[in-house]
Design a protein around this motif. Structure first.
Motif, mmCIF file in Angstrom:
data_model
loop_
_atom_site.group_PDB
_atom_site.id
_atom_site.type_symbol
_atom_site.label_atom_id
_atom_site.label_comp_id
_atom_site.label_asym_id
_atom_site.label_seq_id
_atom_site.Cartn_x
_atom_site.Cartn_y
_atom_site.Cartn_z
ATOM 1 N N LEU A 1 -3.970 -1.051 7.673
ATOM 2 C CA LEU A 1 -2.661 -1.715 7.670
ATOM 3 C C LEU A 1 -2.732 -3.078 8.364
ATOM 4 C CD1 LEU A 1 -0.246 1.289 8.258
ATOM 5 C CD2 LEU A 1 -0.784 0.120 6.119
ATOM 6 N N ALA A 2 -3.655 -3.216 9.299
ATOM 7 C CA ALA A 2 -3.833 -4.524 9.928
ATOM 8 C C ALA A 2 -4.364 -5.515 8.885
ATOM 9 C CB ALA A 2 -4.790 -4.417 11.107
ATOM 10 N N ALA B 1 2.195 -0.866 4.281
ATOM 11 C CA ALA B 1 2.951 0.001 5.200
ATOM 12 C C ALA B 1 4.152 0.641 4.513
ATOM 13 C CB ALA B 1 3.391 -0.786 6.430
ATOM 14 N N GLU B 2 4.793 -0.108 3.619
ATOM 15 C CA GLU B 2 5.986 0.445 2.940
ATOM 16 C C GLU B 2 5.631 1.364 1.789
ATOM 17 O OE1 GLU B 2 7.864 -2.951 1.286
ATOM 18 O OE2 GLU B 2 8.224 -3.880 3.244
ATOM 19 N N ARG B 3 4.378 1.479 1.469
ATOM 20 C CA ARG B 3 3.963 2.186 0.263
ATOM 21 C C ARG B 3 3.145 3.441 0.568
ATOM 22 N NH1 ARG B 3 6.180 1.158 -4.138
ATOM 23 N NH2 ARG B 3 4.405 0.711 -5.492
ATOM 24 N N LEU B 4 3.172 3.859 1.847
ATOM 25 C CA LEU B 4 2.257 4.918 2.275
ATOM 26 C C LEU B 4 2.470 6.255 1.576
ATOM 27 C CD1 LEU B 4 1.999 4.145 6.092
ATOM 28 C CD2 LEU B 4 0.278 3.777 4.314
ATOM 29 N N VAL C 1 -6.185 -0.970 -1.414
ATOM 30 C CA VAL C 1 -6.592 0.329 -0.864
ATOM 31 C C VAL C 1 -8.109 0.484 -0.977
ATOM 32 C CG1 VAL C 1 -6.490 2.828 -1.263
ATOM 33 C CG2 VAL C 1 -4.379 1.481 -1.264
ATOM 34 N N GLY C 2 -8.639 0.172 -2.151
ATOM 35 C CA GLY C 2 -10.088 0.297 -2.358
ATOM 36 C C GLY C 2 -10.866 -0.628 -1.435
ATOM 37 N N LEU C 3 -10.360 -1.857 -1.292
ATOM 38 C CA LEU C 3 -11.058 -2.831 -0.452
ATOM 39 C C LEU C 3 -10.983 -2.428 1.023
ATOM 40 C CD1 LEU C 3 -12.642 -5.446 -0.604
ATOM 41 C CD2 LEU C 3 -10.495 -6.714 -0.479
ATOM 42 N N ALA C 4 -9.796 -1.973 1.447
ATOM 43 C CA ALA C 4 -9.643 -1.540 2.849
ATOM 44 C C ALA C 4 -10.616 -0.408 3.155
ATOM 45 C CB ALA C 4 -8.206 -1.087 3.112
ATOM 46 N N ARG C 5 -10.740 0.523 2.200
ATOM 47 C CA ARG C 5 -11.650 1.651 2.417
ATOM 48 C C ARG C 5 -13.099 1.174 2.492
ATOM 49 N NH1 ARG C 5 -9.687 5.496 -1.667
ATOM 50 N NH2 ARG C 5 -11.557 4.892 -2.759
ATOM 51 N N ALA C 6 -13.459 0.272 1.575
ATOM 52 C CA ALA C 6 -14.839 -0.242 1.563
ATOM 53 C C ALA C 6 -15.133 -1.021 2.851
ATOM 54 C CB ALA C 6 -15.061 -1.131 0.344
#
Ligand SMILES: Nc1ncnc2c1ncn2[C@@H]1O[C@H](COP(=O)(O)OP(=O)(O)OP(=O)(O)O)[C@@H](O)[C@H]1O
Length: 245
Positions: A121-122, A128-131, A146-151
């Motif tokens: 989320l940072a 944050a609004e889509r959790l 989402v994919g990039l944050a996970r990677a």
């Protein structure tokens, strides 16, 4: 390559060197003798018209397809390791297809990353609004975040990203590219295939232009940006999405 970045790499040594790479499908080579270097802290863009062999080059570097000839050196050591071993060594490969679990919520998708929800989320506060939304119902841009944050949560020291921004709105593209730039600023080496030529040259440090399976031009991104009109006309005019650049 290891996940402990800074102590391991010093100076200007490439983390990945490609020498005379030939790769393709079955007996048909589509990449003919590519040389390329990736250094920690740098974003390198690989540009070229559709069918030039960019994705094939990325797949070979990621270990998803075997090389026909030439060498791929990770930290100066020749490797033939398959994709999953390169991932364990600190590589993140983000292919064109978006990798979200469609029935899991956005929150659970993000929790699968190794540094959890708050780091994700940072990076992308708009999530944050889509959790509570299932992954499959997120927009294309949100899925890509989402994919990039996970990677990126694994703090990879090599990031290979194929057309992150395909079909996405310009502002979303800027957000994704900014996240990639920050990862490089923290020490990762990044290789990026991107159809938005100007955006790619703005975010990257160095760029290669590929056509018909070979590198035809390379230089600092600042140099190439100065002659971007000429480059688009001469090298990229076969692009199917000229409006995207
Ligand atoms: N799985 C495959 N089997 C056989 N040929 C393939 C395969 N994937 C790609 N090709 C061929 O290899 C060549 C290079 O394709 P590649 O996807 O590497 O190009 P690209 O520069 O990434 O272009 P694009 O922007 O269209 O993805 C093309 O002629 C393509 O038709």
């Amino acid at each position: 390559m290891t996940n402990q970045r800074a102590p391991h790499h010093h100076g200007d040594e490439p983390i990945v060197s490609i020498r005379n790479l030939r790769a393709g499908y079955g007996r048909v080579p589509v990449v003919h003798g590519v040389d390329l270097d990736l250094r920690p802290g740098q974003v390198v863009a690989l540009l070229g018209p559709n069918g030039a062999g960019k994705t094939t080059t990325l797949r070979a570097i990621a270990g998803q397809i075997p090389t026909v000839a030439g060498d791929i050196l990770f930290d100066g050591v020749r490797t033939r390791a398959p994709l999953h071993r390169r991932v364990r060594l600190g590589m993140a490969y983000i292919p064109e297809s978006r990798a979200v679990f469609r029935t899991l919520s956005c929150r659970d998708n993000l929790r699968l990353g190794s540094s959890g929800l708050s780091a994700a989320l940072a990076m992308f506060p708009q999530l944050a609004e889509r959790l509570d939304v299932p992954g499959g119902l997120l927009s294309g841009g949100e899925q890509q975040m989402v994919g990039l944050a996970r990677a990126l949560s694994r703090k990879p020291d090599l990031i290979i990203a194929d057309e992150l921004s395909l079909g996405l709105a310009p502002l979303v593209v800027d957000t994704l590219l900014a996240a990639i730039r920050s990862a490089a600023d923290e020490g990762a080496a990044v290789l990026l295939v991107e159809q938005h030529v100007r955006k790619a040259l703005t975010v990257s440090d160095f760029a290669y232009v590929m056509r018909r399976g070979s590198i035809e031009l390379s230089g600092t991104s600042a140099e190439l940006l100065e002659r971007v009109d000429d480059i688009e006309r001469t090298y990229l005019s076969l692009a199917l999405h000229p409006e995207a650049s």
